[in-house]
Write a protein that holds these residues in place. Sequence first.
Motif, PDB file in Angstrom:
ATOM      1  N   ILE A   9       0.837  -1.206   0.000  1.00  0.00           N
ATOM      2  CA  ILE A   9       0.000   0.000   0.000  1.00  0.00           C
ATOM      3  C   ILE A   9       0.868   1.250   0.000  1.00  0.00           C
ATOM      4  O   ILE A   9       0.632   2.196  -0.777  1.00  0.00           O
ATOM      5  CB  ILE A   9      -0.953   0.005   1.204  1.00  0.00           C
ATOM      6  CG1 ILE A   9      -1.975  -1.143   1.118  1.00  0.00           C
ATOM      7  CG2 ILE A   9      -1.676   1.352   1.318  1.00  0.00           C
ATOM      8  CD1 ILE A   9      -2.928  -1.032  -0.048  1.00  0.00           C
ATOM      9  N   SER A  71      -8.874  -2.303   0.521  1.00  0.00           N
ATOM     10  CA  SER A  71      -7.753  -2.434  -0.422  1.00  0.00           C
ATOM     11  C   SER A  71      -8.263  -2.665  -1.835  1.00  0.00           C
ATOM     12  O   SER A  71      -7.701  -2.141  -2.805  1.00  0.00           O
ATOM     13  CB  SER A  71      -6.834  -3.578  -0.009  1.00  0.00           C
ATOM     14  OG  SER A  71      -6.228  -3.319   1.233  1.00  0.00           O
ATOM     15  N   SER A 116      -6.183   4.627   0.725  1.00  0.00           N
ATOM     16  CA  SER A 116      -4.880   4.191   1.245  1.00  0.00           C
ATOM     17  C   SER A 116      -4.624   4.788   2.624  1.00  0.00           C
ATOM     18  O   SER A 116      -4.001   4.151   3.480  1.00  0.00           O
ATOM     19  CB  SER A 116      -3.755   4.569   0.281  1.00  0.00           C
ATOM     20  OG  SER A 116      -3.519   5.957   0.261  1.00  0.00           O
ATOM     21  N   SER A 169      -1.181  -2.751  -6.633  1.00  0.00           N
ATOM     22  CA  SER A 169      -1.906  -2.634  -5.357  1.00  0.00           C
ATOM     23  C   SER A 169      -2.889  -3.782  -5.152  1.00  0.00           C
ATOM     24  O   SER A 169      -3.286  -4.068  -4.015  1.00  0.00           O
ATOM     25  CB  SER A 169      -2.639  -1.288  -5.283  1.00  0.00           C
ATOM     26  OG  SER A 169      -3.663  -1.212  -6.255  1.00  0.00           O
TER      27      SER A 169
END
Length: 201
Positions: A9, A71, A116, A169
Amino acid sequence: NIYLGTFIIAFTTLALEISLSRLLSVMMWYHLAFFAVSTAMLGMTAGAVTVYLKEKWFSYDKFDINLAKISLIYSISIPVSLIILCLVQVSVGSSIMKYFALLFITILCALPFYFSGIIISAILSKYPLPVGKLYSSDLIGAALGCLFVLAGLEYFDAPGFIILCGAISMLSVFVFAHKVQVFKFRKISILLMILFSGLAA
């Protein structure tokens, strides 16, 4: 592994921030390169405030599954924000619509950093592991993310590199979902990672 997820991240967040500054300086005006840094700080601060206000989201029994969900949203928001950003036109002037367009761009740029910011803030403040080790994962990821931009922009243009950040990511979704054995998230993350990698190329 929570350390690996934190690393990914932080890595993609810093790479995204720098490449976004490059994109804005080319698409619009040169001084908007600094605007990208401001929107990143705005988004991450808003994410930290959200963690403080929504403490129940990160109770012990919900922590890992919510990390995986956020996420996933973070990863998807990167290419989505980019596509919309490329469609919005901002020109010099003082009309109300132009101010609204600039406000809209601010929200678009800040959106991935908001998610994030939630992830990093939640991990550092809520996760039952030594905060020093968690923070070191964050800092190492951020530092290597900065270096990654130098190499990445040699082979990709700024939009392609930003989409690549979205693909990378997706690994964090796989890591966080693996811990709680959420196979659906893991499959989605792999498929989207392949899709984003193809778009970046």
